[in-house]
Scaffold this motif. Sequence first.
Motif, PDB file in Angstrom:
ATOM      1  N   SER A 112       0.789  -1.062   0.078  1.00  0.00           N
ATOM      2  CA  SER A 112       0.005   0.107   0.067  1.00  0.00           C
ATOM      3  C   SER A 112       1.022   1.368   0.131  1.00  0.00           C
ATOM      4  N   ASP A 113       1.821   1.326   0.849  1.00  0.00           N
ATOM      5  CA  ASP A 113       2.753   2.405   0.909  1.00  0.00           C
ATOM      6  C   ASP A 113       3.832   2.811  -0.167  1.00  0.00           C
ATOM      7  N   GLY A 114       4.287   1.497  -0.421  1.00  0.00           N
ATOM      8  CA  GLY A 114       5.382   1.765  -1.698  1.00  0.00           C
ATOM      9  C   GLY A 114       6.981   1.617  -1.057  1.00  0.00           C
ATOM     10  N   PRO A 115       7.628   1.645  -1.568  1.00  0.00           N
ATOM     11  CA  PRO A 115       9.137   1.517  -0.936  1.00  0.00           C
ATOM     12  C   PRO A 115       9.368   2.723  -0.186  1.00  0.00           C
ATOM     13  N   TYR A 116      10.044   2.414   0.900  1.00  0.00           N
ATOM     14  CA  TYR A 116      10.381   3.425   1.824  1.00  0.00           C
ATOM     15  C   TYR A 116      11.709   3.809   1.925  1.00  0.00           C
ATOM     16  N   THR A 117      12.146   5.146   1.576  1.00  0.00           N
ATOM     17  CA  THR A 117      13.680   5.413   1.627  1.00  0.00           C
ATOM     18  C   THR A 117      13.562   6.595   2.839  1.00  0.00           C
ATOM     19  N   GLY A 118      14.535   6.205   3.662  1.00  0.00           N
ATOM     20  CA  GLY A 118      14.431   7.026   4.973  1.00  0.00           C
ATOM     21  C   GLY A 118      15.217   8.286   4.544  1.00  0.00           C
ATOM     22  N   LYS A 119      14.912   9.475   5.190  1.00  0.00           N
ATOM     23  CA  LYS A 119      15.474  10.615   5.048  1.00  0.00           C
ATOM     24  C   LYS A 119      16.870  10.526   5.427  1.00  0.00           C
ATOM     25  N   SER A 120      17.212   9.930   6.632  1.00  0.00           N
ATOM     26  CA  SER A 120      18.530  10.000   7.061  1.00  0.00           C
ATOM     27  C   SER A 120      19.722   9.188   6.252  1.00  0.00           C
ATOM     28  N   GLY A 121      19.200   7.995   5.528  1.00  0.00           N
ATOM     29  CA  GLY A 121      20.067   7.287   4.795  1.00  0.00           C
ATOM     30  C   GLY A 121      20.501   5.847   5.500  1.00  0.00           C
ATOM     31  N   PHE A 122      20.040   5.735   6.730  1.00  0.00           N
ATOM     32  CA  PHE A 122      20.427   4.895   7.720  1.00  0.00           C
ATOM     33  C   PHE A 122      19.479   3.815   7.501  1.00  0.00           C
ATOM     34  N   GLN A 167       3.020 -13.354  -5.736  1.00  0.00           N
ATOM     35  CA  GLN A 167       3.749 -12.311  -4.783  1.00  0.00           C
ATOM     36  C   GLN A 167       4.638 -11.557  -5.578  1.00  0.00           C
ATOM     37  N   MET A 168       5.540 -12.397  -6.530  1.00  0.00           N
ATOM     38  CA  MET A 168       6.420 -11.265  -7.255  1.00  0.00           C
ATOM     39  C   MET A 168       5.878 -10.117  -8.042  1.00  0.00           C
ATOM     40  N   ARG A 169       4.878 -10.474  -8.748  1.00  0.00           N
ATOM     41  CA  ARG A 169       4.051  -9.512  -9.630  1.00  0.00           C
ATOM     42  C   ARG A 169       3.521  -8.252  -8.668  1.00  0.00           C
ATOM     43  N   ALA A 170       2.965  -8.587  -7.420  1.00  0.00           N
ATOM     44  CA  ALA A 170       2.490  -7.444  -6.593  1.00  0.00           C
ATOM     45  C   ALA A 170       3.530  -6.584  -6.231  1.00  0.00           C
ATOM     46  N   ALA A 174       4.631  -2.662  -7.343  1.00  0.00           N
ATOM     47  CA  ALA A 174       4.601  -1.535  -6.600  1.00  0.00           C
ATOM     48  C   ALA A 174       5.889  -0.972  -6.329  1.00  0.00           C
ATOM     49  N   GLY A 175       6.818  -1.288  -7.129  1.00  0.00           N
ATOM     50  CA  GLY A 175       8.265  -0.653  -7.093  1.00  0.00           C
ATOM     51  C   GLY A 175       9.278  -1.292  -6.582  1.00  0.00           C
ATOM     52  N   PHE A 176       9.190  -2.521  -5.631  1.00  0.00           N
ATOM     53  CA  PHE A 176       9.936  -3.260  -5.072  1.00  0.00           C
ATOM     54  C   PHE A 176      10.969  -4.080  -5.774  1.00  0.00           C
ATOM     55  N   GLN A 177      12.275  -4.095  -5.350  1.00  0.00           N
ATOM     56  CA  GLN A 177      12.991  -5.290  -5.737  1.00  0.00           C
ATOM     57  C   GLN A 177      12.546  -6.526  -5.242  1.00  0.00           C
ATOM     58  N   VAL A 178      12.486  -7.690  -6.056  1.00  0.00           N
ATOM     59  CA  VAL A 178      12.102  -8.911  -5.583  1.00  0.00           C
ATOM     60  C   VAL A 178      13.475  -9.705  -5.419  1.00  0.00           C
ATOM     61  N   ASN A 179      13.444 -10.439  -4.159  1.00  0.00           N
ATOM     62  CA  ASN A 179      14.586 -11.296  -3.876  1.00  0.00           C
ATOM     63  C   ASN A 179      14.098 -12.564  -3.319  1.00  0.00           C
ATOM     64  N   VAL A 180      14.381 -13.605  -4.038  1.00  0.00           N
ATOM     65  CA  VAL A 180      13.776 -14.879  -3.846  1.00  0.00           C
ATOM     66  C   VAL A 180      14.746 -15.981  -3.486  1.00  0.00           C
ATOM     67  N   HIS A 181      14.461 -16.692  -2.398  1.00  0.00           N
ATOM     68  CA  HIS A 181      15.469 -17.579  -1.804  1.00  0.00           C
ATOM     69  C   HIS A 181      15.264 -18.828  -2.798  1.00  0.00           C
ATOM     70  N   ALA A 182      16.036 -19.289  -3.149  1.00  0.00           N
ATOM     71  CA  ALA A 182      16.090 -20.610  -4.208  1.00  0.00           C
ATOM     72  C   ALA A 182      17.587 -21.301  -3.792  1.00  0.00           C
ATOM     73  N   ILE A 183      17.599 -22.720  -3.390  1.00  0.00           N
ATOM     74  CA  ILE A 183      18.599 -23.434  -3.415  1.00  0.00           C
ATOM     75  C   ILE A 183      18.903 -24.512  -4.449  1.00  0.00           C
ATOM     76  N   GLY A 184      17.791 -25.535  -4.438  1.00  0.00           N
ATOM     77  CA  GLY A 184      17.932 -26.417  -5.380  1.00  0.00           C
ATOM     78  C   GLY A 184      17.437 -26.294  -6.686  1.00  0.00           C
ATOM     79  N   ASP A 185      17.890 -26.803  -7.778  1.00  0.00           N
ATOM     80  CA  ASP A 185      17.938 -26.743  -9.179  1.00  0.00           C
ATOM     81  C   ASP A 185      16.379 -26.589  -9.771  1.00  0.00           C
ATOM     82  N   ALA A 186      15.479 -27.220  -8.888  1.00  0.00           N
ATOM     83  CA  ALA A 186      14.100 -27.062  -9.174  1.00  0.00           C
ATOM     84  C   ALA A 186      13.567 -25.745  -8.857  1.00  0.00           C
TER      85      ALA A 186
END
Length: 290
Positions: A112-122, A167-170, A174-186
């Motif tokens: 709903s809110d979208g990516p958050y970038t803090g003003k402090s940079g921390f 999940q990835m498409r949503a 909304a402008g988020f980088q999508v990072n998905v845990h995947a270990i096995g070849d499948a």
Amino acid sequence: MALAGIARDTPDPKGGSIERGADGTPSGILVDAAMDLVSSLVPATDEAEQRAALLTAQTELLSLGFTSVHDAGVAIETDVLMRELVASGELKIRVEGMFSGGDPVMTQRMLSDGPYTGKSGFYNLRSVKLFADGALGSRGAALIEPYSDAPHSHGLLFQTDDQLYAQMRAAAGAGFQVNVHAIGDAGNRQVLANLERLRSDLGAAKTKALRHRIEHAQVLALADIPRLAAADVVASIQPVHATSDMNMAEDRVGAQRIQGAYAWQRLLKSGTRIACGSDFPVEEPTPWAG
């Protein structure tokens, strides 16, 4: 185990398994989603405990020379606390957070809110962490062919293709980088196919700008390795896993499949961009081992 009601006739939950002895009695080893049967009974940490944990972790990281880290899986309580630490000036290390896709309250708010970038940079929260499969050591990683040392098992895909893609498409929409845990070849193949679909649906330019990642990219079918570069997918790898896993990895996947495992040079030569991390707190935070 008793409090969780785990007995001989307890079925394996979706996305997990209850290890059992020869007579079917649960052994006490719970794999992946089966851990939730017990972890859900553990009392939640209160705000004071969470604050102490974060500040203790920060002290250790600063002592090792870190100036910034990625936090792969920020839940709602952690997000609130992070913002408080920024406001109070207590956060001394820069944190790039990935909101936890497994936290429905957090997910709803972030989409709903979208990516958050803090003003402090921390503190920034501009990514999501999702899961395709489990770990190789527990044989929870999803393999195309059965495990070499457990021919009855292929491991576990946590979601169907359509569920994971939703999940990835949503998140990407909304402008988020999508990072998905995947270990096995499948697991990696499932994530790759969905990232290729995402690139087709949202456009190559947006995909390249968001720098979507496969977290671990640990065991890949050789034919799939060139697909990462072609789809502008970053391989977020942890070199120390090659030594942490060296006593069991080839037992799990055999002499042929190991050629596509921990295959950093193959990825680099195919044109894939690589990000190297330590995977703390699963591994030690010091980067020197990697």
